[in-house]
Design a protein around this motif. Structure first.
Motif, short mmCIF file in Angstrom:
data_model
loop_
_atom_site.label_atom_id
_atom_site.label_comp_id
_atom_site.label_asym_id
_atom_site.label_seq_id
_atom_site.Cartn_x
_atom_site.Cartn_y
_atom_site.Cartn_z
N ILE A 214 4.46 -3.32 -0.60
CA ILE A 214 4.12 -1.89 -0.55
C ILE A 214 4.97 -1.26 0.53
N ALA A 215 5.71 -0.21 0.19
CA ALA A 215 6.58 0.48 1.14
C ALA A 215 6.21 1.96 1.16
N TYR A 216 4.98 2.25 1.62
CA TYR A 216 4.53 3.63 1.67
C TYR A 216 5.03 4.32 2.92
N ASP A 217 4.95 5.64 2.92
CA ASP A 217 5.39 6.42 4.07
C ASP A 217 4.67 5.97 5.33
N ALA A 218 5.32 6.16 6.47
CA ALA A 218 4.79 5.69 7.74
C ALA A 218 3.66 6.57 8.30
N ASP A 219 3.38 7.69 7.65
CA ASP A 219 2.32 8.56 8.17
C ASP A 219 0.94 7.95 7.90
N ALA A 220 -0.07 8.52 8.51
CA ALA A 220 -1.42 7.96 8.42
C ALA A 220 -1.93 7.90 6.99
N ALA A 221 -1.64 8.93 6.19
CA ALA A 221 -2.09 8.94 4.80
C ALA A 221 -1.43 7.81 4.02
N GLY A 222 -0.14 7.58 4.29
CA GLY A 222 0.57 6.50 3.61
C GLY A 222 0.00 5.14 3.96
N VAL A 223 -0.33 4.93 5.22
CA VAL A 223 -0.91 3.66 5.65
C VAL A 223 -2.27 3.45 5.01
N ALA A 224 -3.10 4.50 4.99
CA ALA A 224 -4.43 4.40 4.38
C ALA A 224 -4.32 4.07 2.89
N ALA A 225 -3.38 4.71 2.21
CA ALA A 225 -3.18 4.43 0.78
C ALA A 225 -2.72 3.00 0.58
N ARG B 216 -3.37 -3.56 12.38
CA ARG B 216 -3.95 -2.21 12.27
C ARG B 216 -5.25 -2.11 13.06
N SER B 217 -6.09 -3.12 12.97
CA SER B 217 -7.36 -3.12 13.71
C SER B 217 -7.11 -3.14 15.21
N LEU B 218 -6.15 -3.95 15.65
CA LEU B 218 -5.82 -4.01 17.08
C LEU B 218 -5.30 -2.67 17.58
N ALA B 219 -4.48 -2.01 16.78
CA ALA B 219 -3.94 -0.70 17.17
C ALA B 219 -5.06 0.33 17.30
N LYS B 220 -6.03 0.31 16.37
CA LYS B 220 -7.19 1.22 16.46
C LYS B 220 -8.01 0.94 17.71
#
Length: 189
Positions: free
Chosen positions: A115-126, A181-185
């Protein structure tokens, strides 16, 4: 007042959308200049459903089989640019998160998915939603993480094919991606 259908795609660059067999099923339009939404697709019908179509699959099928994996991006331009750079095993999910139908369609060609989605938050969530669905179907899924604010189209154009291939090789497995992702949050609180 209602917008007539002929105005729906005004001032947009149009992309024909085909199913896996190459049959035209709809259109997508990208706004030229400023405006929202950035991408607009044919209305959902029994014939055209974004959750069942992967943009470019009709052109990518053989390369996916030959290379043994597929790269999934969000938008038309990401997939088109990847093809221009020779990464012809790339498709786009038309801006939606991956669905079970998408996964079952891909399993005709491979179980290896990046998966190579956009780096923005919406892309990561998707990406996370899509990862869970694909893993549940038995796919081996990895995430290609791009620098903040970049999408695959921009990355390829500014950094080139060699750096893109390096990103593909270094794509993170699902478990590791979720832990990061969890560690970053947790750190950002």
């Amino acid at each position: 007042s209602d917008v007539c259908s002929s105005d729906l795609f005004r001032s947009r660059l149009m992309f024909p959308i085909a199913d896996a067999r190459g049959r035209g099923v709809g259109f997508g339009g990208r706004v030229l200049g400023e405006g929202a939404p950035k991408y607009l697709n044919t209305a959902e019908t029994d014939f055209f459903s974004k959750g069942k179509i992967l943009y470019g699959l009709n052109r990518a099928r053989q390369a996916i089989r030959d290379m043994g994996y597929v790269i999934i991006t969000e938008g038309y331009m990401d997939a088109i640019t990847a093809h221009q750079f020779g990464m012809t095993n790339t498709v786009a999910s038309l801006g939606t998160s991956m669905t079970k139908d998408h996964g079952q369609l891909l399993m005709n060609y491979t179980r290896e998915v990046i998966i190579a989605y956009d780096a923005d938050a919406a892309g990561v969530a998707a990406a996370v939603r899509g990862l869970d669905i694909l893993q549940g179907l038995g796919c081996r899924v990895r995430v290609l993480s791009l620098p903040e604010g970049q999408d695959p189209d921009e990355f390829l154009r500014t950094r080139g094919l060699d750096q893109w291939r390096q990103q593909v090789e270094n794509a993170t497995p699902l478990v590791e991606f979720k832990i990061q992702r969890s560690l970053a949050k947790y750190k950002n609180g």
